[in-house]
Design an enzyme around this catalytic site. Structure first.
Site, PDB file in Angstrom:
ATOM      1  N   CYS A 276       0.869  -1.180   0.000  1.00  0.00           N
ATOM      2  CA  CYS A 276       0.000   0.000   0.000  1.00  0.00           C
ATOM      3  C   CYS A 276       0.900   1.222   0.000  1.00  0.00           C
ATOM      4  CB  CYS A 276      -0.930   0.021   1.209  1.00  0.00           C
ATOM      5  SG  CYS A 276      -1.902   1.555   1.319  1.00  0.00           S
TER       6      CYS A 276
ATOM      7  N   MET B 183      -4.506   5.194  -5.454  1.00  0.00           N
ATOM      8  CA  MET B 183      -3.633   4.379  -4.623  1.00  0.00           C
ATOM      9  C   MET B 183      -2.192   4.836  -4.841  1.00  0.00           C
ATOM     10  SD  MET B 183      -6.188   2.792  -6.404  1.00  0.00           S
ATOM     11  CE  MET B 183      -5.631   1.522  -7.537  1.00  0.00           C
TER      12      MET B 183
END
Length: 399
Positions: A104, A321
């Site tokens: 992430c 993201m």
């Protein structure tokens, strides 16, 4: 009837970039959860509140979106040249699994700050005032991230005037460097797993007339499939409601994602994509155009190089993201990819793209070596902040 008591585990709830997650020190976890396996997965699912057939995560810390259904483990690194190991788990909302297949990028920002907050960094490394450089080993994919964390009075500086589209309030800027971000841990291995800058995917004619779809398949930051917005009936300026309220559209994107994943060598069968929701990502791109972001902010075509919309865990992301931003920056830097062509073509070292919440700039250093493209680093700015710290409670029989 006797019921198991709750157990209490030290934890920190943090925002990193446009995501939130529950952070743990490895040594604070119950013994059975300090190693990969079912116990760790069940613990994180219970902390977040999954699997939840209502898809609300009411009985947990999750926020029922891909951006808020996350857990992180940090520990002192045993790998030379690194300060901490950072392991990330994407917890499925209504399905029974935790995806460990990728990083992430947004929470990478918080990982650097958490390393200081939690005492995992050598105090001698932390300046009284200035910037602390934290070398992070991203344990999911074995990559290095360098976080430049601002420090004031010997503590992480969290407040500041850096604004990040998709985050309501300003905070202190943290610069991230993703070194050698090509995901060699992905089954495809190379930056372009097929060896092509643009592939032609065979897809159902119900999705694309003629059954052929151009795509750039790239492993950088996170394995990502890029397609042209126009080729699939979009403009690239769509907001979440235009996609996430359309069940047929979401099913179509998942079909395309599975086809791309198979082409990239990430799965062996199309049906395997259902158990690998976190990777690869799928995104669609278009040349710059004026649009109104989700906040009501007007984005001018003159202020961006291209439009990008990306899906995460089966839904259009509200912003972008961080790992996908690395993929965007890398692909934009390489002439001939769909991302590069949407941005106008040619060589570039940075790109500013429009996403549903506004804009983001990411830089990438790419070069050709022995006929193959390679990327040495990608750079972007994010911010991070502790939202709550203390202990999280879960039933003792849940893991």
């Amino acid at each position: 009837m006797a019921y198991a008591p709750q157990v209490s585990i030290p934890a920190t709830y943090m925002r990193g970039g446009t995501s939130k997650g529950v952070f743990f020190r490895l040594d604070d976890l119950p013994a059975s959860c300090r190693v990969p396996g079912a116990a760790r997965d069940r613990l994180f699912q219970r902390v977040i509140g999954s699997p939840d057939p209502y898809a609300k995560q009411i009985d947990g810390m999750g926020g029922a979106t891909s951006s808020t259904s996350k857990c992180v483990i940090l520990s002192q690194s045993t790998v030379p040249g690194h300060d901490v190991d950072y392991l990330y788990g994407q917890v499925a909302i209504d399905s029974d699994f935790v995806d460990w297949s990728g990083n992430c990028g947004n929470l990478s920002t918080a990982a650097g700050a958490f390393a200081l907050h939690s005492g995992l960094l050598d105090p001698a490394r932390i300046p009284q005032d200035g910037v602390c450089v934290v070398r992070i080993r991203q344990a999911n994919i074995g990559k290095t991230i360098i976080a430049h964390v601002p420090v004031a009075g010997g503590q992480v500086q969290e407040c500041g005037d850096f604004e990040l589209d998709g985050v309501t309030f300003p905070a202190a800027e943290i610069v991230l460097e993703f070194l050698d971000p090509a995901d060699e841990g992905a089954d495809g291995g190379a930056l372009f797993p097929t060896g092509q800058l643009v592939d032609e995917l065979e897809v159902p004619e119900s999705l694309v007339a003629g059954g052929k779809l151009k795509a750039t398949l790239i492993n950088s930051g996170i394995p990502t499939i890029f397609v042209n917005a126009e080729d699939i009936g979009y403009t690239g300026s769509e907001l979440q409601d235009a996609i996430n309220g359309d069940a047929a559209a979401l099913a179509g994107f998942e079909t395309l994602r599975a086809i791309g994943a198979l082409k990239m060598g990430l799965i062996d069968r199309l049906e395997d994509a259902a158990r690998r929701q976190h990777t690869p990502k799928i995104a669609f791109v278009a040349p710059p155009a004026d649009y109104v972001a989700a906040s009501g902010k007007r984005v001018s075509a003159a202020d961006i190089d291209l439009l990008v919309r990306a899906l995460s865990m089966g839904k259009l992301h509200h912003a972008m993201m961080g790992t996908a931003a690395v993929a965007i920056g890398t692909a934009a830097a390489i002439p001939g990819t769909l991302v590069n062509l949407a941005a106008g073509g040619g060589e570039r070292q940075a790109v500013r793209f429009g996403h549903p919440s506004g804009t983001l700039r990411v830089g990438a250093e790419a070069r050709r070596v022995d006929g193959q493209w390679t990327v040495t680093r990608a750079i972007m700015s994010r911010s991070a902040r502790i939202l709550m710290e203390g202990r999280v409670r879960v039933p003792a029989d849940s893991f």
